[in-house]
Scaffold this active site. Sequence first.
Site, PDB file in Angstrom:
ATOM      1  N   GLU A 140      -1.868   1.507  -4.799  1.00  0.00           N
ATOM      2  CA  GLU A 140      -1.338  -0.058  -4.247  1.00  0.00           C
ATOM      3  C   GLU A 140      -0.216  -0.396  -5.598  1.00  0.00           C
ATOM      4  OE1 GLU A 140      -2.317  -3.085  -1.188  1.00  0.00           O
ATOM      5  OE2 GLU A 140      -3.045  -0.742  -1.593  1.00  0.00           O
ATOM      6  N   CYS A 174       0.763  -1.082   0.066  1.00  0.00           N
ATOM      7  CA  CYS A 174      -0.026   0.034   0.038  1.00  0.00           C
ATOM      8  C   CYS A 174       0.833   1.345  -0.149  1.00  0.00           C
ATOM      9  CB  CYS A 174      -1.076  -0.133   1.128  1.00  0.00           C
ATOM     10  SG  CYS A 174      -0.013  -0.278   2.918  1.00  0.00           S
TER      11      CYS A 174
END
Length: 534
Positions: free
Chosen positions: A515, A474
């Site tokens: 991401e 992330c």
Amino acid sequence: MNHQRKPFDRKRKKAKVERNKSSGHDDVLLADVDKLLRPKSTEDQANGEKTAPTLPERFTEMDVTITMLSSTGDGLAYDQDLNHVFVVPFTVPGDKARVKVVRHEQSHHYSMTDFLSVIEPGPTRDDSLIKCQYFSKCSGCQLQMMSYEDQLAHKRRIVEKAYANFSGLVPHLVPAIEETFPSPLQFGYRTKLTPHFAQGGKPKMDEEGNPLPKEVPPIGFTYKNRKMDMDIEDCPLGTDIVRRGLKSERKRVAENIASYKKGATLLMRESTTRIAKDTPGAKSKVKYIPGLVPAKGSDSGDLITIEEDDYTVEKRCVTDNNATSVEYIDDYIFSNKAGGFFQNNNSILSGFTEYIRSKVFPPGNDQDAQPIKYLLDAYSGSGLFTITLSPLFKSSLGVDVAGDSIVCARDNARANDLPNTGFAAADAAVLFKDVPYPPDQTLLVIDPPRKGCSDDFLQQLLDYRPRRVVYVSCNVHTQARDVAVMVQGDEKRNIRYEIESIRGFDFFPQTGHVEGVAILNRATFLKSLSKIGL
């Protein structure tokens, strides 16, 4: 080749230095500021000039023109002498904007500003796309004024810059970044919201010295550039049931504000129940967690029903951190503690997990004398990757340091009828110690928190030597830093990795977050750097 090895050595040293950085917001912003100022700095050095910029007083209002959009989602504008940068949120390149100076970071040659208005819009700005009344004040979103196509292109550049600024790798060791994988939903996608409110200071008194009833504080998210909470009545990023839950929770807090001695963080999490219809094959698409009773919503009336061909979908909003929430990804079912970690954009998870499935094996794996047939999932959490990938492998093992997550993961494996799938709670310091799989035939999946992998974990990984690695992150900046450690490898252990592909995934449209998924393959360490062009 010595004249070529020196730049590589410097890059290796830089990468090691970066390991000590958080690669957080400030580091990422500073990298973009430095890049913007570098041409002028080089010119000044060549001319023997070095003049300190004349900065405006704090809270001065001024007009600036945006030159670049940073990886943090903020616009960057030069001062008149091109040797200082103003950071302007909620803007795009080409915008001429009215701003207010908030603070100076003189040692880093930039100043933070508040966005006031657009005087002249840049070519990619379209304010008709903005769907939130709080945009340009709330810290949650940065990009609502951009088309979705432009957002995806920007996020591809974020990944490119992450590897350029934080890996320390020479460019030809990093493959071209693939196009950003889009989210099916650009609004209404967040299955979890966590607004908060503060209670502080002395109670107010009336004229006679008696305490007045407590006022309801702002309930929501922080203002941009401030630590103050902003009152948010609705968030269009939330799913329909989560938005209903936000309204219910705000009402509940207001009615019970006297019972709060401190502030609090609220939870709204979507939970899904599928009820099978009497149709052929319906039961195969409707799995249940044994013994699980559907959690009640924040209000008994908070229920959304959706009719599908084989089942009825019921959506509830869970507000208790310790309650169990349930999600489906295709025909896989997942339960989790509502307050625990699980991906917050369900609309992208089907395509995301399908992409990971398409990358688990290298080309020609089925013709290999020792094909990959085992899955090791580190940072497995409640089992997202272990479970969605498990049918492709002879055996799968998920490991995590969080015991609560492992309990949920085991329940999920049973609910999805995956007997070849196991989970183990492992100490981070000995994560690979008891792995039962031969590394030559093992795929390793890692999905660490935002801070990335520890040095200890990466050294354990190099010791274990898995054949192939899928690194999900992330935070593409810490990912780039960690991937560099794997690519540089260890000459004494004769181990290094090569990057096969890197792609961004848009889990959070309208924001500056992206991401990242990097695919790496094990290689022997090349003693002669000339073999890789160094």
